[in-house]
Design a protein around this motif. Structure first.
Motif, PDB file in Angstrom:
ATOM      1  N   VAL A 158       5.658  -4.011   4.430  1.00 34.82           N
ATOM      2  CA  VAL A 158       6.666  -3.024   4.620  1.00 34.82           C
ATOM      3  C   VAL A 158       6.064  -1.646   4.249  1.00 34.82           C
ATOM      4  O   VAL A 158       6.120  -1.457   3.174  1.00 34.82           O
ATOM      5  CB  VAL A 158       7.873  -3.480   4.305  1.00 34.82           C
ATOM      6  N   ALA A 159       5.716  -0.784   5.034  1.00 32.68           N
ATOM      7  CA  ALA A 159       5.580   0.549   4.473  1.00 32.68           C
ATOM      8  C   ALA A 159       6.644   1.331   4.375  1.00 32.68           C
ATOM      9  O   ALA A 159       6.821   2.314   3.618  1.00 32.68           O
ATOM     10  CB  ALA A 159       4.542   1.252   5.578  1.00 32.68           C
ATOM     11  N   GLN A 160       7.728   1.172   5.213  1.00 35.47           N
ATOM     12  CA  GLN A 160       9.058   1.876   5.207  1.00 35.47           C
ATOM     13  C   GLN A 160      10.068   1.019   5.594  1.00 35.47           C
ATOM     14  O   GLN A 160       9.923   0.279   6.737  1.00 35.47           O
ATOM     15  CB  GLN A 160       8.779   3.398   5.901  1.00 35.47           C
ATOM     16  N   TYR A 173       2.913  -2.532   8.094  1.00 35.58           N
ATOM     17  CA  TYR A 173       1.562  -2.307   8.161  1.00 35.58           C
ATOM     18  C   TYR A 173       0.660  -3.352   8.683  1.00 35.58           C
ATOM     19  O   TYR A 173       0.740  -4.362   8.356  1.00 35.58           O
ATOM     20  CB  TYR A 173       1.166  -2.029   6.809  1.00 35.58           C
ATOM     21  N   THR A 213       0.380   0.866  12.355  1.00 34.86           N
ATOM     22  CA  THR A 213       1.895   0.263  11.904  1.00 34.86           C
ATOM     23  C   THR A 213       2.609  -0.311  13.256  1.00 34.86           C
ATOM     24  O   THR A 213       2.101   0.245  14.435  1.00 34.86           O
ATOM     25  CB  THR A 213       2.691   1.155  11.125  1.00 34.86           C
ATOM     26  N   THR A 261       6.443   7.726  14.441  1.00 28.82           N
ATOM     27  CA  THR A 261       5.985   7.179  13.465  1.00 28.82           C
ATOM     28  C   THR A 261       4.982   7.983  12.712  1.00 28.82           C
ATOM     29  O   THR A 261       4.836   8.012  11.573  1.00 28.82           O
ATOM     30  CB  THR A 261       5.407   5.835  13.926  1.00 28.82           C
ATOM     31  N   ALA A 290       4.500   7.944   4.353  1.00 25.36           N
ATOM     32  CA  ALA A 290       4.766   6.759   3.913  1.00 25.36           C
ATOM     33  C   ALA A 290       3.563   5.692   4.230  1.00 25.36           C
ATOM     34  O   ALA A 290       3.288   4.738   3.307  1.00 25.36           O
ATOM     35  CB  ALA A 290       5.936   6.290   4.557  1.00 25.36           C
ATOM     36  N   ILE A 291       3.146   5.985   5.378  1.00 27.02           N
ATOM     37  CA  ILE A 291       1.889   5.114   5.663  1.00 27.02           C
ATOM     38  C   ILE A 291       0.620   5.241   4.737  1.00 27.02           C
ATOM     39  O   ILE A 291       0.027   4.394   4.053  1.00 27.02           O
ATOM     40  CB  ILE A 291       1.212   5.274   7.076  1.00 27.02           C
ATOM     41  N   ILE A 348       6.842  -1.100  14.773  1.00 29.21           N
ATOM     42  CA  ILE A 348       8.050  -0.933  14.336  1.00 29.21           C
ATOM     43  C   ILE A 348       8.772  -2.355  14.538  1.00 29.21           C
ATOM     44  O   ILE A 348       8.477  -2.855  15.706  1.00 29.21           O
ATOM     45  CB  ILE A 348       9.013   0.318  15.298  1.00 29.21           C
ATOM     46  N   TYR A 404       1.462   3.727   1.322  1.00 26.69           N
ATOM     47  CA  TYR A 404       0.962   2.426   1.354  1.00 26.69           C
ATOM     48  C   TYR A 404      -0.269   2.026   1.169  1.00 26.69           C
ATOM     49  O   TYR A 404      -0.653   1.281   0.566  1.00 26.69           O
ATOM     50  CB  TYR A 404       1.755   1.824   2.465  1.00 26.69           C
ATOM     51  N   ARG A 432      -1.425   2.257  -2.138  1.00 26.95           N
ATOM     52  CA  ARG A 432      -1.090   1.372  -2.879  1.00 26.95           C
ATOM     53  C   ARG A 432      -1.854  -0.034  -2.716  1.00 26.95           C
ATOM     54  O   ARG A 432      -2.454  -0.478  -3.683  1.00 26.95           O
ATOM     55  CB  ARG A 432       0.226   1.160  -2.805  1.00 26.95           C
ATOM     56  N   LYS A 471       6.140   9.678   9.910  1.00 28.16           N
ATOM     57  CA  LYS A 471       6.085   9.098   8.527  1.00 28.16           C
ATOM     58  C   LYS A 471       4.784   8.981   8.005  1.00 28.16           C
ATOM     59  O   LYS A 471       4.550   7.873   7.263  1.00 28.16           O
ATOM     60  CB  LYS A 471       6.752   7.773   8.775  1.00 28.16           C
ATOM     61  N   LEU A 502       8.693  -0.513   9.366  1.00 22.78           N
ATOM     62  CA  LEU A 502       7.251  -0.014   9.806  1.00 22.78           C
ATOM     63  C   LEU A 502       6.441  -0.966   8.931  1.00 22.78           C
ATOM     64  O   LEU A 502       6.177  -0.879   7.678  1.00 22.78           O
ATOM     65  CB  LEU A 502       7.043   1.620   9.305  1.00 22.78           C
TER      66      LEU A 502
END
Ligand code: SF4
Lengths: 201, 467
Positions: free
Chosen positions: B15-17, B27, B160, A180, A186-187, B162, A190, A193, A183, B25
């Protein structure tokens, strides 16, 4: 998780078959709130007598093997209860690799989650490593995960198989969390944002 | 835009990804932590040299193990293993710098009461905790569910989870509730109807006029037991009642941020033509004060009913009912209102809030508990306790013969000194009547706070409407 790097270490011979997780870590040590610190209790009932004295004959108590980082074991290593305390105890003791002809499934999986490499080899190669290990402290073996090779103290090279994804995770020190964290971008984006859209969170 | 349920909207906002197979993923906005399921997770962080990703979104409080009697700051009051767990939380919370309410803090209490009370839980959030009753927080229109220890570590490290999405289920309670009928009776009735597996694989949204008319406390009682109906999470759309409750709490947004937050919260409802995978509708008028007779929360019946016989059921439930009746020491055909009680427990994350204590106090006011009865009130948090003292509720309970305890999980589960002994029979406002839940061979009847209070006075399960 720490990255699994090529290392040279002492291998302890444990020819006993069916070494179960109860032997690896007896149930009285499961009340712990920790994963670490179990190494002193690894193989407790084989390693110590009832008064808590070391059993001199037990392999890991012998001067040559006290610093072992590899176990060469009999068939079906890690059977019995699914307790993750077993790999926790071995890892805490300093074991990085266990070699056997076969492993119990859950134990096998739990090893990878804890940065350890279980290696399955045919009987004759396990036999060869077993007799190399029996030479004691002088018998240092080298485990190279990248090349998938074990080199004996005599310089003999033995190839082994490993699942490519698990190899990738071990080499890069990735557990579920590690994956994770790959990534992280991506976190992060997020979070950036949401900091705009819902700053109160 | 295609119509969405409330669950869809909250999910999409977190949804972060997303991977190709739909694994996401997700959040996590708030991570609540207690002493039982977190030690190995913190230890895992320590061993791998990781930090808590968002200590500011992480809130720790001890609740399961702690005694609820005076002098409990003294760790000698706890057995060794409990003491170690509580001490570990203390060390971990301080070392990793998360928000923390130790037992000496007036805000300490049951994790699911502490979160909402301090304004940590807000509409539209994702909330997790290593505890199945995290569903409680769904009352705010936040997606809240329990996780395991490895996931606790995952959230601590990455903020996060899964996850794959669940299906949508709607439970509608129409019309009005009759006098004497509370949120607890509603949720027991729902579980009696749908069974403990009825919500498996779903996130439930509770809606309808009867739900709308509930206070936040009542809504929390409903969502708390979503897990007992098999669902991972329960939800109630936020509305003016929600905003009113949240406003002014220490960690709720203020000023312009408050306005912005409310504007977004107002978009959090299920669209009219949203798709539901399953729908259950119950008439509010049909719900009576409800009690459980067996060892599963689905063994719920109106207090006016009689103990069922195993033959009343089909399939595997026949044997389960036989076993339950044997464990509970009940005979088929006897009136539920004839069941004699020796212990009363008012508290837990289901019914340990101020409104619950008010409802119970109203029943016992000026009365005495039955001779030989052991009855205790355990406020869900130090703040609830203080408020109840201020309102004079504590004195009502004490005068009636109740023990007035400090905050914690207490007799909800047999993990601290408050336990049932073998064969003891308890009217309890908690959420699980499993074998041994409140103590080895202890017998539990789940009821509302008012019904528990009534039982304390009469010594039997009692229809509160007749008192
Ligand atoms: S009160 Fe009971 S159900 Fe709630 S968190 Fe504590 S033990 Fe769990």
């Amino acid at each position: 998780m720490e990255k699994f790097e090529t290392f040279t270490g002492i291998a302890a011979p444990m020819p006993l078959v069916n070494i179960d997780t109860d032997m690896i870590i007896p149930k009285q040590f499961l009340k712990t709130i920790k994963r670490s610190g179990l190494g002193v209790h690894a193989f407790d009932e084989m390693r110590f007598d009832r008064e808590g004295n070391e059993v001199p004959d037990f392999v890991l108590n012998k001067p040559a093997y006290r610093e072992s980082s590899i176990l060469v074991a009999g068939d079906n290593f890690g059977c019995g209860s699914s307790r993750e305390h077993a790999p926790w105890a071995l890892a805490d003791f300093g074991i990085k690799v266990v070699v056997s002809t076969s492993f119990a499934d859950i134990f096998f999986n739990n090893c990878f989650k804890n940065g350890m490499l279980p290696i399955v080899l045919p009987q004759e190669q396990v036999d060869l490593l077993m007799s190399d290990a029996e030479k004691g402290e002088n018998a240092r073996m080298t485990v190279d995960l990248e090349a998938q090779e074990i080199t004996t103290s005599e310089g003999e090279v033995i190839k082994f198989d490993v699942d490519p994804f698990r190899k990738h995770c071990l080499l890069n020190g990735l557990d579920d969390i590690g994956l994770t964290l790959e990534k992280a971008d991506a976190i992060k984006s997020y979070e950036e944002r949401v900091a705009q859209e819902r700053p109160w969170v | 835009m295609s119509p969405k349920t409330l669950y869809d909207k909250i999910w999409d906002a977190h949804v972060a990804q997303e991977a190709e197979d739909g694994t996401c993923l997700l959040y996590i906005d708030r991570h609540l932590v207690h002493e039982v399921t977190s030690p190995q997770a913190f230890e895992g962080l320590r061993m791998s040299g990781r930090k808590v990703h968002a200590p500011d979104k992480t809130i720790a409080v001890p609740d399961h193990n702690v005694p609820t009697t005076a002098g409990r700051e003294n760790p000698d009051q706890m057995p060794e293993d409990s003491r170690i767990q509580v001490a570990a939380l203390d060390t971990n919370a301080r070392e990793f710098g998360v928000h923390y309410y130790p037992v000496t803090d007036i805000r300490q209490g049951i994790v699911h009461i502490v979160g909402p009370e301090n304004g940590w839980t807000l509409p539209g959030m994702t909330v997790v905790c290593g505890d199945s009753h995290t569903a409680t927080h769904g009352a705010f229109g936040s997606l809240a569910h329990g996780i395991g220890t490895s996931e606790v570590e995952h959230v601590l490290a990455t903020q996060t989870l899964i996850q794959k999405k669940s299906k949508n289920m709607k439970v509608e309670i129409t019309g009005k509730l009759s006098p004497g009928v509370t949120a607890k009776d509603v949720v027991l009735t729902i579980i009696g109807e749908t069974g403990t597996g009825g919500g498996t694989g779903y996130v439930i949204e509770y809606c309808g006029e009867a739900i709308r008319n509930l206070s936040m406390e009542g809504r929390m009682t409903i969502c708390n037991m979503a897990i007992e109906g098999g669902a991972r999470a329960g939800l109630i759309a936020p509305d003016e009642t929600t905003f009113e409750y949240v406003k002014g709490r220490p960690h709720a947004p203020k000023g312009a941020q408050w306005e912005a937050a409310v504007n977004w919260w107002k978009t959090l409802y299920s669209d009219d033509d949203a798709h539901w995978d399953k729908v259950v509708t119950i008439r509010g008028e049909d719900i009576a004060p409800t009690v459980t007779w067996g060892t599963s929360p689905e063994d719920a019946l109106p207090i006016t009913a009689t103990v069922p016989a195993p033959e009343d059921f089909t399939g595997g439930k026949v044997e389960a009912a036989r076993r339950s009746l044997d464990y509970m020491g009940l005979t088929p055909g006897m009136k539920l209102s004839d069941i004699e009680i020796d212990t009363v427990f008012i508290g837990s994350c289901t019914n340990g809030r101020i409104e619950d204590l008010r409802a119970a106090a109203e029943i016992v006011k000026g009365k005495k508990i039955k001779d030989g009865m052991r009855a205790m009130v355990v406020p869900g948090s130090g703040l609830v306790r203080a408020q109840a003292e201020e309102e004079g509720l504590a004195d009502i309970f004490k005068d009636a013969g109740f023990e007035w305890r400090l905050a914690g999980c207490s007799m909800c589960l047999a993990m601290n000194p408050d336990q049932l002994s073998e064969g003891e029979r308890c009217a309890s406002t908690s959420n699980r009547n499993f074998e041994g839940r409140q103590g080895f061979k202890g017998r539990t009847h789940l009821v509302s706070p008012a019904m528990a209070a009534a039982a304390a006075v009469t010594g039997k399960l009692t229809d509160v409407r007749e008192l």
